[in-house]
Design a protein around this motif. Structure first.
Motif, PDB file in Angstrom:
ATOM      1  N   TYR A   1       0.727  -1.726  -0.463  1.00 48.09           N
ATOM      2  CA  TYR A   1      -0.016  -0.005  -0.024  1.00 48.09           C
ATOM      3  C   TYR A   1       0.689   1.196   0.215  1.00 48.09           C
ATOM      4  N   GLN A   2       2.068   1.508   0.656  1.00 46.13           N
ATOM      5  CA  GLN A   2       2.712   2.325   0.550  1.00 46.13           C
ATOM      6  C   GLN A   2       3.662   2.485  -1.351  1.00 46.13           C
ATOM      7  N   TYR A   3       3.658   1.219  -1.606  1.00 48.51           N
ATOM      8  CA  TYR A   3       3.955   1.720  -3.262  1.00 48.51           C
ATOM      9  C   TYR A   3       2.585   2.262  -3.628  1.00 48.51           C
ATOM     10  N   ARG A   4       1.853   1.627  -3.443  1.00 48.08           N
ATOM     11  CA  ARG A   4       0.861   2.371  -4.170  1.00 48.08           C
ATOM     12  C   ARG A   4      -0.005   4.034  -3.950  1.00 48.08           C
ATOM     13  N   ILE A   5       0.325   4.187  -2.594  1.00 43.42           N
ATOM     14  CA  ILE A   5       0.319   5.425  -2.340  1.00 43.42           C
ATOM     15  C   ILE A   5       1.499   6.609  -3.231  1.00 43.42           C
ATOM     16  N   ILE A   6       2.330   6.344  -3.738  1.00 42.30           N
ATOM     17  CA  ILE A   6       3.156   7.152  -4.186  1.00 42.30           C
ATOM     18  C   ILE A   6       3.190   6.851  -5.546  1.00 42.30           C
ATOM     19  N   ALA A   7       2.666   6.172  -6.355  1.00 43.94           N
ATOM     20  CA  ALA A   7       2.329   5.638  -7.934  1.00 43.94           C
ATOM     21  C   ALA A   7       0.880   6.739  -7.816  1.00 43.94           C
ATOM     22  N   GLN A   8      -0.228   7.061  -6.945  1.00 42.10           N
ATOM     23  CA  GLN A   8      -1.072   7.703  -6.924  1.00 42.10           C
ATOM     24  C   GLN A   8      -0.904   9.034  -6.653  1.00 42.10           C
ATOM     25  N   ALA A   9       0.234   9.845  -5.516  1.00 37.73           N
ATOM     26  CA  ALA A   9       0.103  11.019  -5.377  1.00 37.73           C
ATOM     27  C   ALA A   9       0.991  11.638  -5.916  1.00 37.73           C
ATOM     28  N   CYS A  10       1.871  10.207  -7.068  1.00 39.43           N
ATOM     29  CA  CYS A  10       2.962  11.365  -7.153  1.00 39.43           C
ATOM     30  C   CYS A  10       2.763  12.221  -8.764  1.00 39.43           C
ATOM     31  N   ASP A  11       3.670  13.096  -8.585  1.00 42.44           N
ATOM     32  CA  ASP A  11       3.714  13.647 -10.370  1.00 42.44           C
ATOM     33  C   ASP A  11       4.165  13.056 -11.477  1.00 42.44           C
ATOM     34  N   LEU A  12       3.570  13.878 -12.417  1.00 42.59           N
ATOM     35  CA  LEU A  12       4.209  13.029 -14.213  1.00 42.59           C
ATOM     36  C   LEU A  12       6.079  12.729 -14.022  1.00 42.59           C
ATOM     37  N   ARG A  13       6.800  14.022 -13.126  1.00 40.32           N
ATOM     38  CA  ARG A  13       8.305  13.696 -13.508  1.00 40.32           C
ATOM     39  C   ARG A  13       8.736  12.755 -11.993  1.00 40.32           C
ATOM     40  N   THR A  14       8.173  12.360 -11.718  1.00 42.20           N
ATOM     41  CA  THR A  14       8.498  12.153 -10.120  1.00 42.20           C
ATOM     42  C   THR A  14       8.050  10.269 -10.820  1.00 42.20           C
ATOM     43  N   LEU A  15       7.212  10.126 -11.543  1.00 41.43           N
ATOM     44  CA  LEU A  15       6.670   8.630 -11.340  1.00 41.43           C
ATOM     45  C   LEU A  15       7.629   8.086 -13.436  1.00 41.43           C
ATOM     46  N   ILE A  16       8.059   9.288 -14.001  1.00 41.68           N
ATOM     47  CA  ILE A  16       9.027   9.226 -15.014  1.00 41.68           C
ATOM     48  C   ILE A  16       9.908   8.610 -14.467  1.00 41.68           C
ATOM     49  N   GLY A  17      10.979   9.726 -13.935  1.00 40.14           N
ATOM     50  CA  GLY A  17      12.328   9.241 -13.065  1.00 40.14           C
ATOM     51  C   GLY A  17      12.132   8.088 -12.493  1.00 40.14           C
ATOM     52  N   LEU A  18      11.198   7.610 -11.733  1.00 37.05           N
ATOM     53  CA  LEU A  18      11.323   5.736 -11.279  1.00 37.05           C
ATOM     54  C   LEU A  18      11.296   5.344 -11.832  1.00 37.05           C
ATOM     55  N   ALA A  19      10.747   5.717 -13.156  1.00 38.05           N
ATOM     56  CA  ALA A  19      10.705   4.742 -14.641  1.00 38.05           C
ATOM     57  C   ALA A  19      12.176   4.778 -14.887  1.00 38.05           C
ATOM     58  N   ARG A  20      13.066   5.452 -14.987  1.00 41.28           N
ATOM     59  CA  ARG A  20      14.113   5.676 -15.549  1.00 41.28           C
ATOM     60  C   ARG A  20      15.284   5.151 -14.416  1.00 41.28           C
ATOM     61  N   SER A  21      15.351   4.776 -13.038  1.00 41.03           N
ATOM     62  CA  SER A  21      15.565   4.166 -11.988  1.00 41.03           C
ATOM     63  C   SER A  21      16.097   2.794 -12.562  1.00 41.03           C
ATOM     64  N   LYS A  22      16.535   2.252 -12.007  1.00 40.66           N
ATOM     65  CA  LYS A  22      17.463   1.050 -12.533  1.00 40.66           C
ATOM     66  C   LYS A  22      16.838  -0.111 -11.581  1.00 40.66           C
ATOM     67  N   GLU A  23      17.153   0.311 -10.317  1.00 40.81           N
ATOM     68  CA  GLU A  23      16.400  -0.129  -8.779  1.00 40.81           C
ATOM     69  C   GLU A  23      15.226   0.151  -8.268  1.00 40.81           C
ATOM     70  N   SER A  24      13.817   0.392  -9.714  1.00 43.56           N
ATOM     71  CA  SER A  24      13.065   0.968  -8.745  1.00 43.56           C
ATOM     72  C   SER A  24      11.955  -0.349  -8.656  1.00 43.56           C
ATOM     73  N   ASP A  25      11.057  -0.529  -7.720  1.00 40.29           N
ATOM     74  CA  ASP A  25       9.731  -1.227  -7.545  1.00 40.29           C
ATOM     75  C   ASP A  25       9.272  -1.558  -8.868  1.00 40.29           C
ATOM     76  N   LEU A  26       8.636  -1.931  -9.470  1.00 43.69           N
ATOM     77  CA  LEU A  26       7.553  -1.936 -10.149  1.00 43.69           C
ATOM     78  C   LEU A  26       5.792  -1.911  -9.522  1.00 43.69           C
ATOM     79  N   ARG A  27       6.154  -2.312  -8.475  1.00 45.61           N
ATOM     80  CA  ARG A  27       4.650  -1.538  -7.799  1.00 45.61           C
ATOM     81  C   ARG A  27       4.396  -0.315  -7.261  1.00 45.61           C
ATOM     82  N   PHE A  28       5.683   1.205  -7.786  1.00 42.26           N
ATOM     83  CA  PHE A  28       5.323   2.196  -8.536  1.00 42.26           C
ATOM     84  C   PHE A  28       4.239   2.860  -9.434  1.00 42.26           C
ATOM     85  N   PHE A  29       4.169   1.752  -9.890  1.00 50.14           N
ATOM     86  CA  PHE A  29       3.213   1.939 -11.185  1.00 50.14           C
ATOM     87  C   PHE A  29       1.919   1.563 -11.120  1.00 50.14           C
ATOM     88  N   LEU A  30       1.502   2.370 -11.368  1.00 56.59           N
ATOM     89  CA  LEU A  30      -0.471   1.808 -11.410  1.00 56.59           C
ATOM     90  C   LEU A  30      -0.451   0.940 -12.516  1.00 56.59           C
TER      91      LEU A  30
END
Length: 509
Positions: A94-123
């Motif tokens: 649920y904590q990853y989902r909080i980020i996924a639901q509340a983050c802005d566009l550039r944060t989401l793209i930054g997470l997608a371009r970060s090697k260690e990011s967990d895929l749970r960050f993405f809805l």
């Protein structure tokens, strides 16, 4: 910020309001109120404020603090927040989902371009709209049924032609707007899901999305349509081509850390993720006739007899050695591979009107590479076959244009692999070989002792000596199979050599 919590309604019968169900609902409402109060105070209040008045657990504060930091006005703080998020692996779902639901566009793209990011960050992508009457391709008219009516052409083949046409349209900004306005992002997503077993279809779809991402006004639409979650997953693929197509698209979406734009056919093999490693030089790989950005640089063809040996030692075999080996040995390099279409015969050309000369291609590639920031740091060119002719022509053209002077000034060296500096015998086979009955423009330009190639060679030699470029030349000594019909020494030793200028090495290949 608005949050919507959906709960079942409570009965108005007071007799039902004092049991376990009632108490559970009461506690749930209390928790929801605390959560909303916490998010409001953290996201709206100054980042330095204390949380003494907020009834929340310490581990919850970390999530909201990072969210607040990712929306800071300080770019360095935003980048640090994204990095900290990507390196976090101990949170609950649920904590990853909080980020996924509340983050802005550039944060989401930054997470997608970060090697260690967990895929749970993405809805997951939003549900796709139902198909309109007319079928899957209805947004483009009735072209698909019309094409199928001509004969026994498999629908998959026709779909591929439609996708290739869309690739060309997506290179034009105004056409990208029309693709988006007519539901193209959703259509392409549906096709992507339907063709999970067809990497070629998926790569063409990602080419289109990557081209659309060159237009910044479409970024929010691309993100809202759910493509970032698909691209983030593709980035982690073990298939080099799939990961590289996704990396190009995400780099074009990432305006927080990227100034460069990667146009169609320009792929970064390394680094594909955000990195703090300073890039000291660019190495560019330019393939030749019938080559490609990835397959030209494979280790070898995996024949059936070699299959078991390769599977036993996959770490020593690579389908693209610049990405696998060069990036590992020299991590401070940016490695770019370029792709362009070529054909041996006009019989096989998908679009006969699209005949491009070496001069046309060189100007086109030069423009694309400059948009990718080539010339901003030292450059080394690695070319094979006709790609070497393109490199020579690009450098000569760049020397005539003041806006391209950085490309010349930062060129440090050139490597030629079996480049037909004086032409090839390939075009001469067009008279006797049915496959080359109508040789393409590319083949015609490679004619042995062509006056145009001689002029290009003479001009380049004079120019390279004046600039003191370091040149290394490799010459092949064995014939090459072209399909199953022709075995030909495409570039003979006398054509590939550049006497009295560069180091020349013979390859037993």
């Amino acid at each position: 910020m608005k949050s919507y919590i959906y709960l079942q309604t409570v009965s108005l019968d007071k007799r039902e309001n004092y049991g376990i169900t009632y108490q559970a609902r009461k506690e749930l409402h209390k928790a929801v109120r605390n959560l909303l109060a916490t998010s409001a105070k953290i996201l709206r209040g100054p980042f330095a404020d204390t949380f003494s008045t907020v009834d929340v657990e310490d581990h919850e504060c970390a999530v909201w603090l990072l969210l607040r930091k990712s929306q800071s006005g300080d770019r360095a703080a935003r980048l640090q927040a994204v990095q900290e998020m990507s390196e976090t692996h101990h949170w609950q779902d649920y904590q990853y989902r909080i980020i996924a639901q509340a983050c802005d566009l550039r944060t989401l793209i930054g997470l997608a371009r970060s090697k260690e990011s967990d895929l749970r960050f993405f809805l997951p992508p939003p549900p796709l709209p139902s198909l309109k009457e007319g079928g899957l391709w209805c947004f483009g008219g009735n072209g698909l049924p019309y094409a199928e009516s001509f004969g026994e052409v498999p629908s998959a083949t026709v779909e591929m032609f439609c996708l290739e046409a869309l690739v060309k349209h997506s290179e034009i900004s105004t056409h990208c707007d029309k693709i988006e306005a007519n539901g193209g992002l959703q259509l392409l997503q549906r096709l992507y899901q339907l063709h999970k077993d067809c990497p070629k279809v998926q790569r063409n779809i990602m080419r289109i999305i990557g081209n659309m991402a060159l237009n910044e006004h479409l970024h929010s639409t691309i993100v809202r349509s759910g493509w970032v979650s698909i691209l983030a997953e593709a980035m982690k693929s073990q298939r080099i081509m799939e990961a590289s197509h996704a990396a190009r698209t995400l780099a074009n979406l990432d305006r927080e850390t990227m100034q460069e734009k990667y146009q169609d056919g320009v792929y970064v093999l390394h680094p594909q993720y955000r990195t703090s490693q300073p890039i000291k030089a660019d190495v560019l790989f330019i393939h030749g006739l019938m080559g490609a950005a990835f397959k030209t640089w494979r280790q070898q063809d995996t024949e059936q007899v070699l299959t078991e040996k390769i599977l036993e030692d996959e770490g020593r075999y690579t389908t693209c050695w610049p990405k696998t080996w060069l990036a590992r040995d020299c991590p401070a390099l940016r490695i770019i591979s370029v792709e362009y279409d070529t054909s041996l015969s006009d019989w096989r050309t998908r679009c006969p009107m699209e005949r491009k000369s070496i001069a046309f291609r060189s100007n086109e590639l030069l423009r694309k590479l400059r948009a990718a920031g080539v010339g901003d740091r030292p450059v080394i060119w690695v070319s094979h076959s006709m790609g070497g002719l393109l490199v020579k022509k690009m450098l000569l053209e760049a020397s005539k244009k003041p806006e391209m002077s950085a490309v010349i000034n930062n060129t440090r060296g050139i490597i030629f692999y079996s480049v037909p500096h004086h032409g090839s015998h390939l075009a001469e086979y067009s008279v006797n070989i049915r496959y080359l009955l109508f040789p393409s423009l590319e083949v015609k330009e490679l004619s042995k002792d062509s006056p145009a190639l001689k002029t290009l060679q003479d001009d380049f030699l004079e120019f390279a000596k004046d600039k003191n470029f370091q040149v290394l030349n490799f010459v092949e000594t064995l014939p090459t199979y072209i399909g199953s019909m022709i075995k030909l020494h495409v570039v003979p030793v006398e054509s590939a050599g550049i006497p009295s200028f560069e180091i020349c090495l013979l390859l037993d290949a």
